[in-house]
Design a protein around this motif. Sequence first.
Motif, PDB file in Angstrom:
ATOM      1  N   ASN A 116      35.766  29.393  41.083  1.00  0.00           N
ATOM      2  CA  ASN A 116      36.412  29.436  39.783  1.00  0.00           C
ATOM      3  C   ASN A 116      37.101  28.116  39.448  1.00  0.00           C
ATOM      4  O   ASN A 116      37.118  27.683  38.309  1.00  0.00           O
ATOM      5  CB  ASN A 116      37.434  30.573  39.767  1.00  0.00           C
ATOM      6  CG  ASN A 116      38.075  30.778  38.408  1.00  0.00           C
ATOM      7  OD1 ASN A 116      37.480  31.345  37.510  1.00  0.00           O
ATOM      8  ND2 ASN A 116      39.295  30.308  38.260  1.00  0.00           N
ATOM      9  N   LYS A 176      43.869  25.613  42.031  1.00  0.00           N
ATOM     10  CA  LYS A 176      43.977  25.786  40.590  1.00  0.00           C
ATOM     11  C   LYS A 176      43.775  24.447  39.873  1.00  0.00           C
ATOM     12  O   LYS A 176      44.208  23.394  40.364  1.00  0.00           O
ATOM     13  CB  LYS A 176      45.352  26.345  40.218  1.00  0.00           C
ATOM     14  CG  LYS A 176      45.561  27.796  40.608  1.00  0.00           C
ATOM     15  CD  LYS A 176      44.821  28.710  39.659  1.00  0.00           C
ATOM     16  CE  LYS A 176      45.172  30.168  39.934  1.00  0.00           C
ATOM     17  NZ  LYS A 176      44.448  31.074  39.032  1.00  0.00           N
ATOM     18  N   HIS A 187      39.262  34.048  37.407  1.00  0.00           N
ATOM     19  CA  HIS A 187      40.681  34.396  37.425  1.00  0.00           C
ATOM     20  C   HIS A 187      41.205  34.765  36.044  1.00  0.00           C
ATOM     21  O   HIS A 187      42.215  35.463  35.942  1.00  0.00           O
ATOM     22  CB  HIS A 187      41.508  33.215  37.965  1.00  0.00           C
ATOM     23  CG  HIS A 187      41.171  32.838  39.362  1.00  0.00           C
ATOM     24  ND1 HIS A 187      41.503  31.611  39.909  1.00  0.00           N
ATOM     25  CD2 HIS A 187      40.531  33.514  40.348  1.00  0.00           C
ATOM     26  CE1 HIS A 187      41.079  31.545  41.164  1.00  0.00           C
ATOM     27  NE2 HIS A 187      40.485  32.685  41.445  1.00  0.00           N
ATOM     28  N   GLU A 188      40.539  34.280  35.000  1.00  0.00           N
ATOM     29  CA  GLU A 188      41.025  34.535  33.645  1.00  0.00           C
ATOM     30  C   GLU A 188      40.182  35.563  32.894  1.00  0.00           C
ATOM     31  O   GLU A 188      40.226  35.647  31.667  1.00  0.00           O
ATOM     32  CB  GLU A 188      41.051  33.235  32.817  1.00  0.00           C
ATOM     33  CG  GLU A 188      41.977  32.158  33.358  1.00  0.00           C
ATOM     34  CD  GLU A 188      41.287  31.264  34.385  1.00  0.00           C
ATOM     35  OE1 GLU A 188      40.047  31.131  34.335  1.00  0.00           O
ATOM     36  OE2 GLU A 188      41.999  30.712  35.242  1.00  0.00           O
TER      37      GLU A 188
END
Length: 237
Positions: free
Chosen positions: A6, A14, A221-222
């Motif tokens: 991701n 991230k 993740h979103e």
Amino acid sequence: MNGHLNDCLICDGKLEYLDAAEEMECVICHKKHLNNVRCINRHYICDECHSKRGAKIILEVCRTTDSKNPIEIMQKLMAKPFIHMHGPEHHILTGAALLAAYHNSGGQLDLNKALNEIERRAKQVPGGACGFWGCCGAAISTGMFISIATGATPLSEREWSLSNLITSKVLRRISALGGPRCCKRNCFTAAKVAVEFTGEQLAVNMELPVDICCFFSPNNHECKGALCPYSPQHSNS
């Protein structure tokens, strides 16, 4: 680099998005670029390195498939290694899947030449264009698909109009779904619009599945979950 990550392809950290571009060195090729995106551990991978191996897979599959269904082709590609959860490889994937399905549905074009051209053009669209440019790469790639299929140039009349029209239609449909970005969702949406459009405007009838179901949400993740029309939580047409 692992497939289907991701975030950062090096550490899966991230990503952070900067308001202003900074000079960054790609951790793979070591070339320096101005860019707005890196991971929290300061890893930066340029678009060329991010999409290089995925682009090769995309063209190989699209050259050999006999499918008339661009969603089917997209899902097959998305399951392959090096087609990550998000990334600029989707700018190639969208138009390439459409070109293959169009050709297999009776659209007149030199597929090999067309695929080489979509790769060349789509590589010019940077990752993050959806947020930084206000124009999703899947929508741009769909416009490229129509441009290549019709032989449009900046001096064309109807072909020029069709290329711009389909991009606007895809953008309208994508924007209605809301953010944050999801490359899978936007590719599927672009394909649906393109199938409708080519049937109406070019009399070439590609196929679509009865339901479009995305199985990539665990890697996103979103993910919007049930708010996404392609969520496994509900069926759609």
